[in-house]
Design a protein around this motif. Structure first.
Motif, short mmCIF file in Angstrom:
data_model
loop_
_atom_site.label_atom_id
_atom_site.label_comp_id
_atom_site.label_asym_id
_atom_site.label_seq_id
_atom_site.Cartn_x
_atom_site.Cartn_y
_atom_site.Cartn_z
N CYS A 1 -22.07 -61.55 3.28
CA CYS A 1 -21.86 -60.63 4.40
C CYS A 1 -22.79 -60.87 5.57
O CYS A 1 -22.55 -60.37 6.67
CB CYS A 1 -21.99 -59.18 3.93
N GLY A 2 -23.89 -61.62 5.37
CA GLY A 2 -24.82 -61.85 6.46
C GLY A 2 -25.36 -60.55 7.02
O GLY A 2 -25.84 -59.69 6.28
N THR A 3 -25.25 -60.38 8.33
CA THR A 3 -25.76 -59.17 8.98
C THR A 3 -24.77 -58.01 8.93
O THR A 3 -24.99 -56.99 9.57
CB THR A 3 -26.15 -59.46 10.44
N GLY A 4 -23.68 -58.18 8.19
CA GLY A 4 -22.77 -57.08 7.92
C GLY A 4 -21.80 -56.75 9.04
O GLY A 4 -21.32 -55.62 9.13
N ARG A 5 -21.45 -57.74 9.86
CA ARG A 5 -20.57 -57.44 10.99
C ARG A 5 -19.17 -57.01 10.56
O ARG A 5 -18.47 -56.32 11.30
CB ARG A 5 -20.49 -58.66 11.92
N ALA A 6 -18.74 -57.40 9.36
CA ALA A 6 -17.41 -56.98 8.88
C ALA A 6 -17.43 -55.60 8.25
O ALA A 6 -16.36 -55.01 8.03
CB ALA A 6 -16.88 -58.00 7.87
N LEU A 7 -18.59 -55.06 7.95
CA LEU A 7 -18.63 -53.80 7.21
C LEU A 7 -18.01 -52.62 7.96
O LEU A 7 -17.26 -51.84 7.36
CB LEU A 7 -20.07 -53.48 6.77
N PRO A 8 -18.26 -52.44 9.26
CA PRO A 8 -17.61 -51.32 9.95
C PRO A 8 -16.08 -51.39 9.94
O PRO A 8 -15.44 -50.38 9.59
CB PRO A 8 -18.19 -51.39 11.37
N PRO A 9 -15.44 -52.53 10.26
CA PRO A 9 -13.98 -52.53 10.17
C PRO A 9 -13.47 -52.42 8.74
O PRO A 9 -12.40 -51.83 8.51
CB PRO A 9 -13.56 -53.86 10.82
N LEU A 10 -14.21 -52.93 7.77
CA LEU A 10 -13.79 -52.77 6.37
C LEU A 10 -13.83 -51.30 5.98
O LEU A 10 -12.91 -50.79 5.33
CB LEU A 10 -14.66 -53.61 5.44
N ARG A 11 -14.89 -50.61 6.37
CA ARG A 11 -14.99 -49.17 6.07
C ARG A 11 -13.87 -48.40 6.75
O ARG A 11 -13.25 -47.52 6.15
CB ARG A 11 -16.35 -48.62 6.53
N ALA A 12 -13.57 -48.74 8.00
CA ALA A 12 -12.49 -48.06 8.70
C ALA A 12 -11.15 -48.28 7.99
O ALA A 12 -10.32 -47.37 7.93
CB ALA A 12 -12.41 -48.56 10.15
N ALA A 13 -10.97 -49.47 7.41
CA ALA A 13 -9.71 -49.79 6.74
C ALA A 13 -9.54 -49.06 5.43
O ALA A 13 -8.42 -48.66 5.08
CB ALA A 13 -9.61 -51.30 6.51
N VAL A 14 -10.61 -48.87 4.67
CA VAL A 14 -10.49 -48.25 3.34
C VAL A 14 -10.81 -46.76 3.35
O VAL A 14 -10.55 -46.07 2.37
CB VAL A 14 -11.36 -48.97 2.29
N GLY A 15 -11.36 -46.28 4.45
CA GLY A 15 -11.63 -44.86 4.58
C GLY A 15 -12.80 -44.39 3.74
O GLY A 15 -13.40 -45.16 2.98
N PRO A 16 -13.10 -43.09 3.83
CA PRO A 16 -14.24 -42.55 3.10
C PRO A 16 -14.08 -42.59 1.59
O PRO A 16 -15.07 -42.57 0.85
CB PRO A 16 -14.34 -41.11 3.61
N SER A 17 -12.84 -42.65 1.09
CA SER A 17 -12.62 -42.70 -0.36
C SER A 17 -12.69 -44.11 -0.92
O SER A 17 -12.69 -44.30 -2.13
CB SER A 17 -11.26 -42.08 -0.71
N GLY A 18 -12.75 -45.12 -0.05
CA GLY A 18 -12.82 -46.51 -0.50
C GLY A 18 -14.23 -46.95 -0.81
O GLY A 18 -15.20 -46.23 -0.57
N THR A 19 -14.32 -48.16 -1.36
CA THR A 19 -15.62 -48.76 -1.70
C THR A 19 -15.80 -50.03 -0.89
O THR A 19 -14.90 -50.89 -0.89
CB THR A 19 -15.69 -49.10 -3.20
N VAL A 20 -16.93 -50.16 -0.20
CA VAL A 20 -17.26 -51.36 0.55
C VAL A 20 -18.60 -51.86 0.05
O VAL A 20 -19.58 -51.11 -0.01
CB VAL A 20 -17.34 -51.08 2.07
N ILE A 21 -18.63 -53.15 -0.31
CA ILE A 21 -19.86 -53.79 -0.77
C ILE A 21 -20.09 -55.02 0.08
O ILE A 21 -19.18 -55.84 0.26
CB ILE A 21 -19.77 -54.21 -2.25
N GLY A 22 -21.29 -55.17 0.61
CA GLY A 22 -21.69 -56.38 1.30
C GLY A 22 -22.70 -57.12 0.46
O GLY A 22 -23.78 -56.59 0.19
N ALA A 23 -22.36 -58.32 0.01
CA ALA A 23 -23.26 -59.11 -0.84
C ALA A 23 -23.71 -60.36 -0.10
O ALA A 23 -22.90 -61.05 0.52
CB ALA A 23 -22.56 -59.50 -2.13
N ASP A 24 -24.99 -60.64 -0.17
CA ASP A 24 -25.53 -61.85 0.46
C ASP A 24 -26.72 -62.36 -0.34
O ASP A 24 -27.42 -61.59 -0.99
CB ASP A 24 -25.94 -61.57 1.91
N LEU A 25 -26.91 -63.67 -0.24
CA LEU A 25 -27.99 -64.34 -0.95
C LEU A 25 -29.33 -64.22 -0.23
O LEU A 25 -30.38 -64.45 -0.83
CB LEU A 25 -27.61 -65.83 -1.09
N THR A 26 -29.30 -63.85 1.05
CA THR A 26 -30.48 -63.90 1.90
C THR A 26 -30.95 -62.50 2.26
O THR A 26 -30.27 -61.77 2.99
CB THR A 26 -30.17 -64.70 3.19
N SER A 27 -32.12 -62.14 1.77
CA SER A 27 -32.62 -60.78 1.98
C SER A 27 -32.87 -60.50 3.46
O SER A 27 -32.68 -59.36 3.92
CB SER A 27 -33.89 -60.54 1.17
#
Length: 199
Positions: free
Chosen positions: A50-76
């Motif tokens: 996921c890197g800096t998480g730029r996809a997380l906001p549109p993913l959250r918008a797509a699945v709504g509050p009842s969905g699950t969004v996980i951003g996984a990355d190798l680099t802390s």
């Protein structure tokens, strides 16, 4: 940890702090790619690498509050930037290797992966790991905010027939890994290949 992983961590750690400012106009391309995935309310989706998480906001918008969004990355360092940008509020940030995910088999509906495939040490095996965590019929989106030719030019290299993301290579690679490619777009403004998890 393999040398491949060490190289990836070093590369992205050194660039994490300025990553978003280097590519400030990518947001609409991310949102458009997510909209092509057909996600619905309540879906469970992973942003792999996921890197800096730029996809997380549109993913959250797509699945709504009842969905699950996980951003996984190798680099802390990348996850730290994501957290500082408030993107951890859109989904859980997980320090994890996407080639060996700490997730249950068939626990997800979809995986979004921006720029990931070029960094996979064993693409066929690693795409199979993504398939493991997705239910049959689930979706994989392989995305980049610019097309292959534009990316090659940015990196000062030429496209070759061996490029993994070339359509004649990517379709069979996905098929060997438990996926069936359903659409392919390689345009100056974006790259997006969608695939469905085979039964």
């Amino acid at each position: 940890m393999s040398d491949d992983h060490t190289h990836v961590q070093e590369f992205f750690s050194a660039r994490a702090a300025c990553w978003d400012s280097r590519f400030p106009d990518d947001g609409p391309a991310y949102a458009a790619a997510v909209s092509e995935m057909g996600l619905g309310a309540g879906d469970r989706v992973l942003d792999a690498g996921c890197g800096t998480g730029r996809a997380l906001p549109p993913l959250r918008a797509a699945v709504g509050p009842s969905g699950t969004v996980i951003g996984a990355d190798l680099t802390s360092a990348m996850l730290e930037v994501a957290s500082q940008a408030g993107r951890g509020m859109e989904g859980a940030l997980l320090l994890a290797d996407v080639t060996a995910l700490p997730l249950r088999t068939k626990s997800l509906d979809a995986v979004f992966a921006a720029g990931l495939i070029a960094h996979l040490p064993e693409p066929s095996e690693n795409l199979r790991e993504l398939a493991r965590v997705v239910r049959p019929g689930g979706t994989l989106a392989l995305f980049h905010p610019i097309g292959r030719a534009a990316l090659a030019a940015r990196q000062g290299r030429r496209l070759t027939p061996e490029d993994l993301r070339a359509e004649p290579n990517l379709g069979p690679l996905l098929a060997r890994s438990g996926w069936r490619m359903t659409s392919y777009a390689d345009e100056p403004g974006h790259f997006l290949a969608l695939a469905v998890r085979e039964p």
